[in-house]
Write an enzyme that holds these catalytic residues in place. Structure first.
Site, PDB file in Angstrom:
ATOM      1  N   LYS A  53       0.881  -1.164   0.000  1.00  0.00           N
ATOM      2  CA  LYS A  53       0.000   0.000   0.000  1.00  0.00           C
ATOM      3  C   LYS A  53       0.924   1.220   0.000  1.00  0.00           C
ATOM      4  O   LYS A  53       1.569   1.501   1.018  1.00  0.00           O
ATOM      5  CB  LYS A  53      -0.932   0.002   1.212  1.00  0.00           C
ATOM      6  CG  LYS A  53      -2.006   1.079   1.128  1.00  0.00           C
ATOM      7  CD  LYS A  53      -3.030   0.917   2.232  1.00  0.00           C
ATOM      8  CE  LYS A  53      -4.110   2.008   2.148  1.00  0.00           C
ATOM      9  NZ  LYS A  53      -5.017   1.823   1.010  1.00  0.00           N
ATOM     10  N   SER A  57      -3.586   7.205   4.865  1.00  0.00           N
ATOM     11  CA  SER A  57      -3.992   8.264   5.788  1.00  0.00           C
ATOM     12  C   SER A  57      -4.840   7.658   6.900  1.00  0.00           C
ATOM     13  O   SER A  57      -5.148   6.469   6.879  1.00  0.00           O
ATOM     14  CB  SER A  57      -4.789   9.335   5.040  1.00  0.00           C
ATOM     15  OG  SER A  57      -4.054   9.863   3.963  1.00  0.00           O
TER      16      SER A  57
END
Length: 251
Positions: A53, A57
């Site tokens: 990934k 956030s």
């Protein structure tokens, strides 16, 4: 074209190692859940799966470390290969696009690391599953969209859509974006994810699969029940491997 690519020596990173790039029609559609099911299916078949990934956030700070629940889930689904730092090297606290979340911390997304972070997984595993951030046109750095990474990594897209009212439009828009970006992003298909237990008040859930199938190509591969599983007959390795030798001209 809506993005401005950085210049680097490993810009178009298509390799023989097959993989899939999991993208969504929006945020919060269940990309990580579907990606984890795919990873588990691959692992059960004896394939060594790398998981990546590029940035995340909404990563809470615990014991001085930013923890990504999505990266943790992918890592555990794959049997904890490598390290969590290698799964997701750039993690930020705020629930914003990564470059904005980074700015809120006085930091900046490292656009080069977004790309080079893939190398460990590509070079050491049989198959790579990459999970994007939001949808294809979600900004991921000051100059990059998710679609830029998908294009440069060279892995075909699997689109995850939440099975709810509006998903027909969102899915078709994502397919149009994939077809129009650069010289086109290959798509293996779409998976509908039911994020609510039936029955619900959303009667579109009963018809979305058929309508998207009627309106689009590539196919809708599955409709996953709430907290359910994928069809074990789907060969995810073959779906990724059919694009493994795709070559693109350097830019």
């Amino acid at each position: 074209k809506l993005s401005k690519n950085i210049s680097n020596s490993d810009k178009l990173m298509t390799r023989a190692t097959p993989g899939l790039f999991i993208t969504g029609t929006n945020t919060e559609v269940g990309k990580t859940y579907i990606a984890s099911l795919i990873i588990q299916a691959l692992v059960r078949s004896g394939i060594r799966v790398g998981v990546y990934k590029p940035a995340a956030s909404e990563c809470p700070l615990e014991n001085g470390e930013h923890l990504s629940p999505d990266a943790q889930q992918l890592w555990e689904a794959a049997g904890q290969p490598g390290s969590l730092e290698q799964v997701c090297p750039q993690r930020f606290v705020a629930p914003l696009a990564p470059h904005l979340a980074a700015q809120a911390e006085g930091r900046q997304v490292d656009a080069e690391l977004l790309r080079t972070g893939l190398s460990y997984w590509r070079d050491n595993y049989d198959f790579v599953v990459v999970e994007g951030i939001g949808g294809l046109m979600s900004p991921v750095s000051d100059e990059d969209y998710v679609a830029d990474l998908a294009y440069e990594f060279g892995y075909p897209l699997l689109i995850v859509a939440s099975n709810e009212l509006g998903c027909i439009n969102q899915t078709l828009q994502t397919l149009i974006t994939a077809a129009a970006f650069e010289d086109g992003l290959p798509v293996v298909g779409t998976v509908l994810n039911n994020r609510q237990a039936l029955p619900t008040d959303d009667i579109s859930q009963a018809t979305n699969f058929e309508e998207i199938t009627r309106c689009s190509f590539p196919p809708v591969l599955a409709s996953v029940p709430y907290q359910g599983s994928l069809d074990p007959a789907i060969n995810w390795y073959e779906l990724g491997a059919q694009f493994a030798n795709l070559n693109r001209p350097s830019q």
